[in-house]
Design a protein around this motif. Sequence first.
Motif, PDB file in Angstrom:
ATOM      1  N   LYS A 124     -40.358  26.480  -3.178  1.00 11.09           N
ATOM      2  CA  LYS A 124     -39.181  26.933  -2.542  1.00 11.09           C
ATOM      3  C   LYS A 124     -37.870  26.436  -2.821  1.00 11.09           C
ATOM      4  CE  LYS A 124     -37.160  27.786   2.049  1.00 11.09           C
ATOM      5  NZ  LYS A 124     -37.187  27.202   3.495  1.00 11.09           N
ATOM      6  N   GLN A 125     -37.845  25.220  -3.323  1.00  5.87           N
ATOM      7  CA  GLN A 125     -36.551  24.436  -3.712  1.00  5.87           C
ATOM      8  C   GLN A 125     -36.333  25.211  -5.280  1.00  5.87           C
ATOM      9  OE1 GLN A 125     -37.435  20.127  -3.795  1.00  5.87           O
ATOM     10  NE2 GLN A 125     -36.594  20.126  -1.727  1.00  5.87           N
TER      11      GLN A 125
ATOM     12  N   LYS B  75     -37.325  27.975  -6.468  1.00  6.89           N
ATOM     13  CA  LYS B  75     -36.718  29.444  -6.575  1.00  6.89           C
ATOM     14  C   LYS B  75     -35.176  29.312  -5.880  1.00  6.89           C
ATOM     15  CE  LYS B  75     -37.700  33.769  -4.008  1.00  6.89           C
ATOM     16  NZ  LYS B  75     -36.363  34.200  -4.175  1.00  6.89           N
ATOM     17  N   GLU B  76     -35.119  28.516  -4.813  1.00  7.20           N
ATOM     18  CA  GLU B  76     -33.531  28.379  -4.724  1.00  7.20           C
ATOM     19  C   GLU B  76     -32.628  28.053  -5.758  1.00  7.20           C
ATOM     20  OE1 GLU B  76     -31.382  26.565  -0.805  1.00  7.20           O
ATOM     21  OE2 GLU B  76     -32.748  25.452  -1.891  1.00  7.20           O
TER      22      GLU B  76
END
Length: 179
Positions: A3-4, A6-7
Amino acid sequence: MFKQLKEEFDNIAQKDPAARHKLEILLYPSLHAVINHKIAHFFQKKKLFFLARLFSQISRFFTGIEIHPGATLGKRIFFDHGMGIVVGETAEIGNDCVIYHGVTLGGVTTEKGKRHPTLKNNVTVGAGAKILGNITVGNNVKIGANSVVLKDIPDNAVAVGIPARIIQKAEEDFFMWHI
């Protein structure tokens, strides 16, 4: 973790108009520097200083961006072009910052303790700027290219020059379009 990643990936796509395809972002030094710093910073916090410095130096070699393993980085930082950026050991960079090539977040003393700058959130630092010492750059600040910042900058300000001085909105428009 994904998730990080992708962010960070989406952040670069949003902030760099030159990014034509998301696959191209895999080649960006900013992405690699941020990922490698997370690894180096992990080792630094575990007091595995050699491994921390090893990851830091390998990243520096491949990206041209030197971030000390002790530095603290927020989320969605974009090192645009990257080459020649130096971030000192006690520097802190907040969320959503953009830092252009040739920027130094450096110290002015060899004493132990906090000796590098703190950038709060949404700060843009122009190419070649030097921000030196244990100072704070407020939220939503823009620092002009090649400026030398030696004192705290309040929130929502624009700083330019050597040494940097805060300018008004009308002057900002002039500097942005006439220089």
